[in-house]
Write a protein that holds these residues in place. Structure first.
Motif, short mmCIF file in Angstrom:
data_model
loop_
_atom_site.label_atom_id
_atom_site.label_comp_id
_atom_site.label_asym_id
_atom_site.label_seq_id
_atom_site.Cartn_x
_atom_site.Cartn_y
_atom_site.Cartn_z
N ALA A 136 17.02 74.18 14.94
CA ALA A 136 18.38 73.78 14.56
C ALA A 136 18.71 74.24 13.14
CB ALA A 136 18.52 72.26 14.67
N ILE A 137 17.74 74.10 12.23
CA ILE A 137 17.93 74.58 10.85
C ILE A 137 18.18 76.09 10.85
CG2 ILE A 137 16.75 74.98 8.65
CD1 ILE A 137 15.31 72.27 9.13
N GLU A 152 22.81 88.94 12.21
CA GLU A 152 22.15 88.04 13.17
C GLU A 152 21.35 88.85 14.19
OE1 GLU A 152 23.13 84.61 16.54
OE2 GLU A 152 24.74 85.38 15.27
N ILE A 186 21.45 72.05 4.37
CA ILE A 186 21.22 72.18 5.82
C ILE A 186 19.91 71.49 6.20
CG2 ILE A 186 20.70 73.84 7.66
CD1 ILE A 186 22.59 75.80 6.21
N ARG A 211 22.90 75.86 -0.48
CA ARG A 211 23.44 75.50 0.84
C ARG A 211 22.32 75.30 1.85
NH1 ARG A 211 27.34 79.59 3.09
NH2 ARG A 211 26.04 81.09 1.97
N ARG A 245 20.16 67.62 5.99
CA ARG A 245 20.95 67.04 7.08
C ARG A 245 20.15 66.99 8.39
NH1 ARG A 245 25.03 69.66 6.29
NH2 ARG A 245 24.77 71.43 7.69
N HIS A 246 19.44 68.04 8.69
CA HIS A 246 18.68 68.06 9.94
C HIS A 246 17.44 67.18 9.87
CE1 HIS A 246 20.99 70.94 12.30
NE2 HIS A 246 21.20 71.61 11.17
N ASN A 276 19.30 78.04 13.27
CA ASN A 276 20.58 78.41 13.86
C ASN A 276 21.74 78.19 12.89
OD1 ASN A 276 19.43 79.23 16.28
ND2 ASN A 276 19.68 77.23 17.26
N GLU A 277 21.72 77.06 12.17
CA GLU A 277 22.81 76.79 11.22
C GLU A 277 22.73 77.74 10.02
OE1 GLU A 277 24.92 73.16 8.71
OE2 GLU A 277 23.41 72.70 10.24
N TRP A 278 21.52 78.03 9.61
CA TRP A 278 21.32 78.99 8.51
C TRP A 278 21.92 80.34 8.87
CZ3 TRP A 278 16.90 82.72 8.33
CH2 TRP A 278 16.79 83.37 7.09
N ASP A 303 24.22 80.86 11.27
CA ASP A 303 25.67 80.68 11.44
C ASP A 303 26.40 80.70 10.11
OD1 ASP A 303 25.38 80.54 14.17
OD2 ASP A 303 25.43 78.34 14.25
N ASN A 304 25.70 80.29 9.05
CA ASN A 304 26.28 80.30 7.70
C ASN A 304 25.94 81.59 6.95
OD1 ASN A 304 27.58 77.49 6.74
ND2 ASN A 304 26.02 77.11 8.31
#
Length: 410
Positions: free
Chosen positions: A377-378, A310, A396, A392, A399-400, A380-382, A384-385
């Motif tokens: 948002a996409i 990250e 993501i 996957r 969903r967003h 950040n989740e990408w 985080d995963n």
């Protein structure tokens, strides 16, 4: 190991050097190799810059060089220095000088034909060695050979007088000590530097920064920096450097060795400063560092958080390595050690987010702030995963997108 003999052959093998020496009447004793070139050659170290001194004044130097078809650039003609370019080899040619007046920042000089008088205006004994380019005869007017053998950096004559001529010699004393010496600094030189530390305030911050970064670029600056801090050398110009920072520098050097890292002067400067971005920015501004150096110094002041990947993605590998190297308490979510994380980041091919704003618009979102918020948002989740793979990642995005459409319809 030093020697009292000087073999000029490696210098004479450089393209254009024999022609330059012939133009300046080396066979008549009018020119000698001088300074760092002689010192480093005697130590068996690589010689990069080649400097010569001559009895001829600048206009005559230029005339002799141009008559021989050698380019002569008056880079420092007021102080007697001509840059000669002979068959691609660059040589600094400086007329013998004596100081007429100095104020600690600049000197007014008069030209001379006296080699020993020229030597007296130099800073350290090991930098006042001259060598005849035709015979290899060495000329040592101040015990420089003995100091070189003893790995000792000592001022020529009275250290206080040398420092009064140029206050930057305080920092040069410590840099040369870190490069060449073993053990404690020369006592007389150290005492004079400590006594005159306040005179550093008269120097331009660019000169201070240049010397400090050269010091920090050396293989093991920590012992010397520790002496400087203990004797109040930094206090007048960089009071932010304290014993705590010196300890951080020591720990950074240990980590560099463990991780197999090249030393980076800006990273080492960051170690010396408190871990506060505002302080780092203020110091960078005072030292008039480049924009890239300022950005890197202030970034390095922020402790590392999150995964190494990250950090590398958000900051770039170099900035990520800075933060990791300077954060001893960093804990890896993946269990990697700090050294392993740094090595991994160096090799990792940083990915790009697989979707762009234009893609979201084509998927039905209206152009505007909602696109930017959804993309963020996409992303950040990408992250985080752990940079989710294709299947996957599609989940993501879907969903967003659904959340964004619901927001726009509300």
């Amino acid at each position: 190991m030093t020697t009292n003999t000087f073999d000029p052959a490696p210098f004479l093998a450089r393209p254009g050097v024999p022609e330059l020496l012939a133009a300046l009447k080396a066979d008549e004793g009018a020119v000698r190799f001088v300074g760092g070139a002689v010192r480093d050659h005697l130590l068996g170290a690589p010689v990069s810059d080649l400097d010569v001194a001559t009895i001829y004044e600048p206009p005559r130097v230029i005339g002799y060089l141009e008559d021989a078809g050698i380019k002569a650039i008056p880079t420092g003609i007021d102080h007697g220095t001509i840059t000669a370019v002979s068959q691609g080899t660059v040589v600094e040619v400086t007329t013998l000088r004596a100081d007429v007046d100095t104020d600690g920042r600049r000197a007014e000089v008069a030209f001379t034909t006296d080699w020993e008088e020229d030597s007296r205006r130099r800073d350290f004994t090991i930098n006042a060695l001259y060598a005849d380019p035709t015979t290899g005869e060495l000329f040592d007017y101040h015990g420089g050979l003995a100091d070189l053998e003893a790995r000792r950096v000592a001022f020529i004559g009275d250290p206080l007088e040398r420092i009064a001529e140029d206050h930057l010699r305080i920092l040069r004393f410590f840099r040369f000590h870190a490069r060449f010496s073993d053990g404690a600094p020369d006592a007389a030189g150290l005492a004079a530097c400590a006594e005159q530390a306040n005179t550093l305030k008269s120097l331009s911050r660019e000169r201070i920064a240049d010397e400090l970064l050269k010091l920090l670029a050396l293989p093991d600056p920590h012992p010397t920096v520790e002496v400087m801090e203990a004797h109040g050398i930094f206090a007048p110009v960089l009071p932010e450097i304290t014993a705590a920072g010196v300890e951080r520098l020591k720990q950074l050097q240990l980590f560099e060795a463990e991780a197999g890292r090249k030393c980076r002067p800006i990273r080492r400067l960051a170690a010396l400063l408190p871990r506060e971005p505002d302080v780092a920015r203020d110091v960078a501004s005072r030292l008039k560092l480049s924009k890239e150096q300022r950005d890197r110094l202030s970034s390095a002041a922020i402790p590392a958080k999150g995964s190494a990947r990250e950090l590398a993605y958000r900051l770039g590998p170099l900035y990520a390595i800075d933060r990791l190297a300077l954060t001893p308490w960093w804990e890896s979510p993946s269990g990697k050690s700090r050294a392993d994380a740094v090595r991994y980041v160096e090799r990792w091919d940083v990915p790009q987010l697989p979707v762009k704003g234009g893609d979201l618009i084509r998927m039905g979102l209206e152009p505007g702030p909602l696109v930017a918020r959804t993309l963020r948002a996409i992303e950040n989740e990408w992250i985080d995963n752990d940079f989710a793979d294709d299947a996957r990642f599609d989940t993501i995005v879907d969903r967003h997108l659904a959340c964004a459409r619901a927001d726009s319809e509300a």
